[in-house]
Design a protein around this motif. Structure first.
Motif, PDB file in Angstrom:
ATOM      1  N   LEU A 215       0.829  -1.208   0.000  1.00  0.00           N
ATOM      2  CA  LEU A 215       0.000   0.000   0.000  1.00  0.00           C
ATOM      3  C   LEU A 215       0.867   1.263   0.000  1.00  0.00           C
ATOM      4  O   LEU A 215       0.551   2.246  -0.694  1.00  0.00           O
ATOM      5  CB  LEU A 215      -0.921  -0.011   1.221  1.00  0.00           C
ATOM      6  CG  LEU A 215      -2.020  -1.080   1.207  1.00  0.00           C
ATOM      7  CD1 LEU A 215      -2.754  -1.119   2.537  1.00  0.00           C
ATOM      8  CD2 LEU A 215      -3.003  -0.826   0.079  1.00  0.00           C
ATOM      9  N   TYR A 219       0.903   4.415  -2.717  1.00  0.00           N
ATOM     10  CA  TYR A 219       0.888   5.834  -2.369  1.00  0.00           C
ATOM     11  C   TYR A 219       2.022   6.565  -3.090  1.00  0.00           C
ATOM     12  O   TYR A 219       1.837   7.662  -3.647  1.00  0.00           O
ATOM     13  CB  TYR A 219       1.061   6.011  -0.857  1.00  0.00           C
ATOM     14  CG  TYR A 219      -0.146   5.669  -0.008  1.00  0.00           C
ATOM     15  CD1 TYR A 219      -1.199   4.917  -0.505  1.00  0.00           C
ATOM     16  CD2 TYR A 219      -0.225   6.101   1.306  1.00  0.00           C
ATOM     17  CE1 TYR A 219      -2.288   4.604   0.282  1.00  0.00           C
ATOM     18  CE2 TYR A 219      -1.319   5.797   2.111  1.00  0.00           C
ATOM     19  CZ  TYR A 219      -2.345   5.040   1.586  1.00  0.00           C
ATOM     20  OH  TYR A 219      -3.431   4.736   2.362  1.00  0.00           O
ATOM     21  N   THR A 222       1.479   6.802  -6.952  1.00  0.00           N
ATOM     22  CA  THR A 222       0.433   7.775  -7.286  1.00  0.00           C
ATOM     23  C   THR A 222       0.952   9.203  -7.121  1.00  0.00           C
ATOM     24  O   THR A 222       0.693  10.080  -7.967  1.00  0.00           O
ATOM     25  CB  THR A 222      -0.793   7.546  -6.382  1.00  0.00           C
ATOM     26  OG1 THR A 222      -1.250   6.205  -6.523  1.00  0.00           O
ATOM     27  CG2 THR A 222      -1.916   8.505  -6.730  1.00  0.00           C
ATOM     28  N   THR A 243      -3.834   6.756   7.565  1.00  0.00           N
ATOM     29  CA  THR A 243      -4.551   5.562   7.112  1.00  0.00           C
ATOM     30  C   THR A 243      -4.906   4.655   8.277  1.00  0.00           C
ATOM     31  O   THR A 243      -6.023   4.133   8.369  1.00  0.00           O
ATOM     32  CB  THR A 243      -3.699   4.792   6.092  1.00  0.00           C
ATOM     33  OG1 THR A 243      -3.363   5.650   5.003  1.00  0.00           O
ATOM     34  CG2 THR A 243      -4.448   3.577   5.572  1.00  0.00           C
ATOM     35  N   SER A 288     -10.051   2.316  -5.864  1.00  0.00           N
ATOM     36  CA  SER A 288      -9.020   3.327  -5.616  1.00  0.00           C
ATOM     37  C   SER A 288      -7.801   3.144  -6.513  1.00  0.00           C
ATOM     38  O   SER A 288      -7.203   4.133  -6.960  1.00  0.00           O
ATOM     39  CB  SER A 288      -8.602   3.292  -4.144  1.00  0.00           C
ATOM     40  OG  SER A 288      -8.094   2.011  -3.800  1.00  0.00           O
ATOM     41  N   LYS A 289      -7.433   1.907  -6.799  1.00  0.00           N
ATOM     42  CA  LYS A 289      -6.265   1.684  -7.657  1.00  0.00           C
ATOM     43  C   LYS A 289      -6.547   2.127  -9.091  1.00  0.00           C
ATOM     44  O   LYS A 289      -5.708   2.791  -9.723  1.00  0.00           O
ATOM     45  CB  LYS A 289      -5.866   0.213  -7.630  1.00  0.00           C
ATOM     46  CG  LYS A 289      -4.616  -0.080  -8.432  1.00  0.00           C
ATOM     47  CD  LYS A 289      -4.199  -1.540  -8.328  1.00  0.00           C
ATOM     48  CE  LYS A 289      -2.929  -1.798  -9.135  1.00  0.00           C
ATOM     49  NZ  LYS A 289      -2.505  -3.219  -9.056  1.00  0.00           N
ATOM     50  N   PHE A 294      -5.173   7.494  -3.658  1.00  0.00           N
ATOM     51  CA  PHE A 294      -5.009   6.882  -2.334  1.00  0.00           C
ATOM     52  C   PHE A 294      -5.861   7.583  -1.276  1.00  0.00           C
ATOM     53  O   PHE A 294      -6.097   7.043  -0.202  1.00  0.00           O
ATOM     54  CB  PHE A 294      -3.530   6.894  -1.913  1.00  0.00           C
ATOM     55  CG  PHE A 294      -2.901   8.251  -1.869  1.00  0.00           C
ATOM     56  CD1 PHE A 294      -3.112   9.112  -0.801  1.00  0.00           C
ATOM     57  CD2 PHE A 294      -2.053   8.675  -2.898  1.00  0.00           C
ATOM     58  CE1 PHE A 294      -2.519  10.361  -0.745  1.00  0.00           C
ATOM     59  CE2 PHE A 294      -1.453   9.927  -2.849  1.00  0.00           C
ATOM     60  CZ  PHE A 294      -1.685  10.775  -1.775  1.00  0.00           C
ATOM     61  N   ILE A 297      -8.761   5.583  -0.006  1.00  0.00           N
ATOM     62  CA  ILE A 297      -8.492   4.594   1.045  1.00  0.00           C
ATOM     63  C   ILE A 297      -8.567   5.259   2.414  1.00  0.00           C
ATOM     64  O   ILE A 297      -9.183   4.726   3.350  1.00  0.00           O
ATOM     65  CB  ILE A 297      -7.113   3.942   0.824  1.00  0.00           C
ATOM     66  CG1 ILE A 297      -7.087   3.190  -0.508  1.00  0.00           C
ATOM     67  CG2 ILE A 297      -6.772   2.999   1.982  1.00  0.00           C
ATOM     68  CD1 ILE A 297      -5.736   2.591  -0.849  1.00  0.00           C
TER      69      ILE A 297
END
Length: 677
Positions: A215, A219, A222, A243, A288-289, A294, A297
């Motif tokens: 994850l 981040y 992105t 998060t 989200s992907k 991000f 999330i």
């Protein structure tokens, strides 16, 4: 009453001759000493009669309506009991019997419970009457009489219909202690509610732990696509902290909402509405992907936190109000059982070989919506809390229908409804407190302090520190970093197994013993871990003590501190106070969770392994409070528990002087187990 020689054997033959004595409608029966009247002598009463047949060790007493053939009927052990019932208002114990030859029950009948010289309260747990194949009745049992044999005398119609002595209109101390078997409706309602609610809490706690590197990489990628540069270490730490910490923050918001939701929408309605906070974030995290965002999330973690906050308070309320009191402990622990099942399943699915990889993590995060969908499809078919329908909505018929579904066809629900009416009468006198009024209300003072101590102790006992240190401890014991995730899964198995054992024994052992033993094991494990972490570099074998300490701590926490507070926090408040109390309870739970997560890294950096000594001390203090203040609630109604705490609070709760429906005196209750307080 003339003296009697023994509890009489329970078998007759329709061909035997005997004599009759008056026995009007299960009233007082004279049990005459053997040989006092000649065989065949009879005295008849106006309503029905009983036949006494001389035998080698006593006599057999059978109800017989006029003009009917003798047949198997009520064993005279029951008659012996009934002969004392009418006089129970004037004495606490039956008179002692003169010493006679011991009873040898006739073949086919079990031994009757001891009766001479015992307090009536001792019969509550041991009394179970079986009236044979044609007139079967037991506490909580059902009438399974076969109609193919020669018709003989039967029980009163109320007893035949309800299948219990309670239904026969008899007032005796076992009346409110009938044991209700677990019914399929209650089981399925528990599974539907817990899987769609508590499971979400556990799953979303653990789902981001194992794939955190994947994850963080998303981040970073992105951010690079947007700005042409990678995140610096400080910014990455901030984003990841958000998060993780957004989940307990959402839980705090949910706990503040739950009081209004369960009052306005009902217990079941609140759980159904709460599924919105699971399905919407599941969709957002799943896309989200593809959306290269991000932020979705982080925002979704707030929403699933709200879902967990609502469910962690509303679910114990719903389950505790559905279950009969002899199953309230086992059903109530299902909240924590499904939290742990959610954690375990998240640990399994987040393994790198399954979904914890660069391609599978969107599906891993989106799976949180599946239990919510299943609950939306199944939970509407189960009843709303009968206590909510009767006490807060005033719909007695809906409450009766719900109880009949939950207790099974033919079950006697009137005694339970009367218990609810008694609770309603006490609540009308006390009023319905808000959260602010509850904090200042003297009759609820020790209940509120107790629930705060239980929930704070659950989080401050060191469970988060154990999870934080686990990988370090496993590595120091020689476990490779790549394999430590499998050891974590093994710890999850221990967690589930011990929690299930606790759920199965909470109604046998009680709440207090499980809590005290659990905190004792946790405190001892913390001390062992301190020694292992400080000395493992000098003594290699102590690294294995550290691994054993982790597993022992997890087992101890799963025995009591994890599952049992979910039961106790529902039991110690009455219906009107419960929403406000569980709002406070949930707020304490999530605040302490957030505080530990915020402060523990700094504390660990400052004092290292000595932090476990602090946790051991907190375990000891929590156990001491439980031992001194919190009473045993096993097998007691909510009203009885409230009266125990009334003494703690120094207030007087008015007793019910009579049953409004029948003008009967109140039934005696089991004596409360005293605490040193």
């Amino acid at each position: 009453m003339p003296p009697y020689n023994t509890i009489l054997p329970a078998r007759i033959s329709s061909r035997d001759q005997g004599r009759t004595v008056p026995f009007p409608s299960f009233g007082q029966l004279e049990l005459l000493e053997s040989g006092q009247h000649a065989p065949g002598e009879s005295r008849q009463g106006p309503e029905d009669k009983r036949t006494i047949k001389p035998g080698p060790s006593g006599a057999t007493v059978v109800p017989q309506a006029s003009g009917t053939e003798q047949g198997p009927g009520i064993p005279d052990g029951a008659a012996h009991l009934f002969s004392h019932l009418d006089g129970m208002e004037n004495r606490e114990t039956p008179p002692p019997a003169p010493p006679r030859e011991p009873l040898v029950p006739a073949q086919g009948w079990g031994p009757w419970p001891p009766m001479h010289g015992q307090p009536w309260t001792s019969l509550r747990s041991s009394l179970s009457l079986d009236f044979g194949p044609r007139a079967s009745s037991s506490l909580g049992g059902s009438d399974t009489a076969a109609a193919t044999e020669t018709p003989g005398p039967t029980l009163p119609s109320a007893a035949r219909n309800c299948g219990s002595l309670v239904g026969a209109g008899l007032d005796f101390p076992g009346k409110e202690f009938q044991r209700v078997p677990l019914q399929p409706t209650l089981l399925l309602a528990t599974l539907s509610a817990a899987f769609g609610s508590a499971f979400q809490y556990g799953y979303n706690i653990a789902v981001v732990n194992t794939p955190h590197k994947v994850l963080k990489s998303f981040y970073n990628e992105t951010y690079f696509e947007r700005h042409g540069a990678f995140l610096d270490e400080g910014t990455m730490l901030l984003l990841w902290s958000c998060t993780v910490s957004m989940f307990p923050l959402g839980g705090l918001l949910g706990s503040l909402m739950v009081g209004q939701m369960v009052d306005k929408c009902g217990r079941k309605g609140a759980l159904l509405i709460n599924n919105v906070f699971a399905i919407v974030p599941a969709i957002l995290m799943g896309v989200s992907k593809a959306a290269r965002a991000f932020e979705l999330i982080i925002f979704s973690r707030v929403l699933v936190g709200i879902c967990a906050g609502v469910s962690y308070s509303a679910l114990p309320m719903y389950l505790g109000e559905l279950a009969p009191k002899n199953q309230r402990g086992a059903v109530g622990t299902m909240t924590e059982v499904f939290v742990i099942v959610g954690i375990f399943l998240a640990q399994i699915l987040s393994l790198q070989a399954i979904l914890g990889n660069a391609t599978g993590w969107p599906a891993l995060l989106a799976l949180t919506g599946v239990p919510a969908l299943l609950q939306l499809l199944s939970l509407p078919f189960f009843p709303e809390s009968p206590r909510y329908m009767l006490i807060q909505k005033g719909d007695e018929e809906a409450a009766r229908r719900g109880l009949r579904r939950l207790r099974g066809c033919g079950a006697d629900v009137e005694a339970e409804l009367e218990d609810m009416r008694a609770e309603e009468r006490e609540e009308r006198a006390a009023g319905r407190p808000s959260v602010l009024r509850l904090l200042a209300l003297r009759p609820q003072r020790w209940q509120l302090v107790s629930v705060v101590v239980l929930m704070a102790g659950q989080q401050l006992s060191g469970i988060n520190a154990i999870n934080y240190y686990a990988d370090t401890i496993y590595t120091s014991a020689g476990v490779e970093a790549a394999h430590s995730q499998y050891v974590t899964v093994g710890a999850g198995v221990v967690n589930i197994v011990v929690t299930l054992i606790s759920a199965g024994t909470v109604e046998r052992l009680g709440r207090r013993p499980l809590l005290l033993v659990g905190y004792g094991i946790c405190g001892s494990a913390c001390l062992a871990l301190t020694a292992a972490l400080l000395l493992q570099h000098q003594v290699r074998a102590l690294s294995y003590l550290g691994v054993a300490g982790v597993f022992a701590y997890i087992a101890g926490h799963s025995i009591g501190p994890s599952p049992v507070p979910s039961v106790v926090r529902t039991e110690i408040f009455l219906q009107s106070s419960r929403p406000a109390a569980l709002t406070v309870d949930g707020a304490v739970h999530w605040l302490t969770n957030f505080i530990v997560g915020l402060l523990f890294p700094s504390m660990q950096e400052a004092i290292g392994a000595y932090s476990f000594i602090i946790f051991a001390g907190l375990c000891l203090l929590t156990a001491a409070y439980i031992y001194i203040v919190i009473p045993e609630t096993q097998g007691k109604t909510f009203v009885e528990i409230n009266r125990i705490f009334a003494k703690r609070n120094g207030v007087e709760v008015p007793e019910d002087r009579a049953d409004p429906a029948g003008g009967r005196p109140p039934l005696p209750s089991a004596p409360a187990k005293e605490t040193p307080f």
